[in-house]
Design an enzyme around this catalytic site. Structure first.
Site, PDB file in Angstrom:
ATOM      1  N   CYS A 121       1.040  -1.372  -0.292  1.00  0.00           N
ATOM      2  CA  CYS A 121       0.230  -0.258  -0.077  1.00  0.00           C
ATOM      3  C   CYS A 121       0.720   1.078  -0.142  1.00  0.00           C
ATOM      4  O   CYS A 121       1.526   1.318   0.965  1.00  0.00           O
ATOM      5  CB  CYS A 121      -0.645  -0.051   1.010  1.00  0.00           C
ATOM      6  SG  CYS A 121      -1.580   1.105   1.310  1.00  0.00           S
ATOM      7  N   PHE A 260       7.728  26.819   1.423  1.00  0.00           N
ATOM      8  CA  PHE A 260       8.659  27.179   1.573  1.00  0.00           C
ATOM      9  C   PHE A 260       7.876  29.109   2.972  1.00  0.00           C
ATOM     10  O   PHE A 260       9.122  29.653   2.910  1.00  0.00           O
ATOM     11  CB  PHE A 260       8.872  28.155   0.575  1.00  0.00           C
ATOM     12  CG  PHE A 260       9.579  27.077   0.025  1.00  0.00           C
ATOM     13  CD1 PHE A 260      10.547  25.469  -0.011  1.00  0.00           C
ATOM     14  CD2 PHE A 260       8.999  26.620  -1.592  1.00  0.00           C
ATOM     15  CE1 PHE A 260      10.835  24.970  -0.880  1.00  0.00           C
ATOM     16  CE2 PHE A 260       9.651  25.968  -2.165  1.00  0.00           C
ATOM     17  CZ  PHE A 260      10.410  25.152  -2.377  1.00  0.00           C
ATOM     18  N   CYS A 261       7.564  28.307   3.398  1.00  0.00           N
ATOM     19  CA  CYS A 261       7.324  29.790   5.322  1.00  0.00           C
ATOM     20  C   CYS A 261       7.785  29.970   5.768  1.00  0.00           C
ATOM     21  O   CYS A 261       8.564  28.837   6.440  1.00  0.00           O
ATOM     22  CB  CYS A 261       5.545  29.456   5.178  1.00  0.00           C
ATOM     23  SG  CYS A 261       4.192  29.282   4.683  1.00  0.00           S
ATOM     24  N   LYS A 262       8.464  31.116   5.502  1.00  0.00           N
ATOM     25  CA  LYS A 262       9.715  31.802   6.663  1.00  0.00           C
ATOM     26  C   LYS A 262       9.544  32.476   6.812  1.00  0.00           C
ATOM     27  O   LYS A 262       8.682  33.378   6.330  1.00  0.00           O
ATOM     28  CB  LYS A 262      11.096  31.644   5.942  1.00  0.00           C
ATOM     29  CG  LYS A 262      11.765  29.848   5.463  1.00  0.00           C
ATOM     30  CD  LYS A 262      11.585  28.902   6.778  1.00  0.00           C
ATOM     31  CE  LYS A 262      12.716  27.786   6.151  1.00  0.00           C
ATOM     32  NZ  LYS A 262      12.085  26.805   4.686  1.00  0.00           N
ATOM     33  N   PRO A 263      10.253  33.074   8.236  1.00  0.00           N
ATOM     34  CA  PRO A 263      10.025  34.624   8.303  1.00  0.00           C
ATOM     35  C   PRO A 263       9.868  35.692   7.105  1.00  0.00           C
ATOM     36  O   PRO A 263      11.405  35.388   6.280  1.00  0.00           O
ATOM     37  CB  PRO A 263      10.365  35.384   9.305  1.00  0.00           C
ATOM     38  CG  PRO A 263      10.589  33.393  10.023  1.00  0.00           C
ATOM     39  CD  PRO A 263      10.365  32.542   9.230  1.00  0.00           C
ATOM     40  N   ARG A 265       8.572  35.218   4.091  1.00  0.00           N
ATOM     41  CA  ARG A 265       9.300  34.982   2.869  1.00  0.00           C
ATOM     42  C   ARG A 265       7.671  33.717   3.017  1.00  0.00           C
ATOM     43  O   ARG A 265       7.650  32.894   3.823  1.00  0.00           O
ATOM     44  CB  ARG A 265       9.989  33.856   2.280  1.00  0.00           C
ATOM     45  CG  ARG A 265      10.223  33.168   1.410  1.00  0.00           C
ATOM     46  CD  ARG A 265      11.439  32.436   1.689  1.00  0.00           C
ATOM     47  NE  ARG A 265      11.546  31.442   0.373  1.00  0.00           N
ATOM     48  CZ  ARG A 265      12.729  30.361   0.199  1.00  0.00           C
ATOM     49  NH1 ARG A 265      13.738  30.449   1.432  1.00  0.00           N
ATOM     50  NH2 ARG A 265      12.613  29.755  -0.630  1.00  0.00           N
TER      51      ARG A 265
END
Length: 277
Positions: A121, A260-263, A265
């Site tokens: 699976c 791509f979550c960064k401070p 960005r």
């Protein structure tokens, strides 16, 4: 090590999901030391006495996991479809024994017939290739989210990972209010399991999905998008990247997908109309 730091570690190692083991460091292979490692155990979800799936997970908040999995995989429509649940030890791991309504159990048995004869699976709950990326009911557009609120949430995501802080071995999933405050976060060695725990908890508590977003510490795979959409989540933020199939599914079901979550960005993959800056 300072006494205060030692006390903090002792407090964390007393929680479920962490165990001390003996290991060696590269710069000192002659002298072993004790260190904390995240636990990973097989967890079987058993519906009305029939084992449906075995997942590797952290051994905590398993009731939330079972409920979230049942909802995000379409086994049930609401928590009311489950009449009872118990977590019990088994020979090689843990079982979550779930009592389903008769109607939902009949539907599950039909799905299991389609699974008969398979030897592996890759995507749990999927019977054939045509079901990969199968669109859920399109999500409504009911909210706006200010991306400026994301930075503060990212700084606090680690607060929901006490095991991860100690071991470096867990993913987190948390609910982010429009104010940027994180509530109801969960962690697990598996990113999908962490998300299912969050979905299960909020569903159990009857919380709305229309005012806020999900924030995960991992990449955004197809399954993360599909699970979120199945529960009515309109916005999914991921610290890492998204896959092509995740983007395709998010586009079709009207989910706003951000990676791509960064401070300072973020990369918006789909439906930016829910976002402001």
């Amino acid at each position: 090590m300072k006494k205060t730091q030692q006390k903090e570690i002792e407090n964390v190692t007393n929680i479920t999901g962490v165990r001390q083991i003996e290991l060696w460091r590269r710069d000192d292979l002659q002298h072993p030391r004790l260190d904390e490692v995240a636990e990973e155990v097989p967890v079987a979800l058993v519906y009305n006495g029939i084992s449906h799936v075995v997942m590797m997970a952290s051994p905590k908040d398993l009731e939330y996991f079972a409920l979230g999995f049942s909802l995000s995989e379409g086994i049930i429509e609401s928590p009311r479809d489950i009449f009872g649940m118990d977590v019990v030890p088994s020979c090689n791991g843990l079982e979550v024994q779930i009592e389903l309504s008769s109607r939902r159990f009949m539907g599950l048995k039909e799905r299991r017939r389609a699974l008969a004869g398979r030897t592996g699976c890759g995507v749990c709950g999927v019977e054939q290739l045509n079901d990969i990326g199968k669109p859920v009911q399109p999500l409504p557009f009911t909210q706006m989210f200010d991306l400026n609120k994301l930075d503060d949430a990212l700084r606090h995501l680690n607060d929901f990972q006490p095991v991860g802080q100690l071991t470096g071995c867990t993913h987190a999933a948390a609910w982010m209010l429009p104010s940027g405050e994180l509530v109801g976060g969960h962690e697990d060695v598996g990113r999908h399991v962490a998300l299912d725990k969050l979905l299960g908890r909020r569903s159990q508590e009857g919380e709305s999905w229309q005012q806020g977003a999900v924030l995960v510490s991992s990449r955004a795979s197809y399954e993360m998008v599909q699970k979120s959409a199945m529960c009515g989540v309109e916005i999914l933020f991921a610290v890492s990247a998204a896959t092509t199939l995740a983007v395709e599914v998010a586009e079709r079901c009207n989910l706003t997908l951000v990676g791509f979550c960064k401070p300072g960005r973020a990369t918006v993959y789909t439906h930016p109309q829910r976002l402001s800056n």
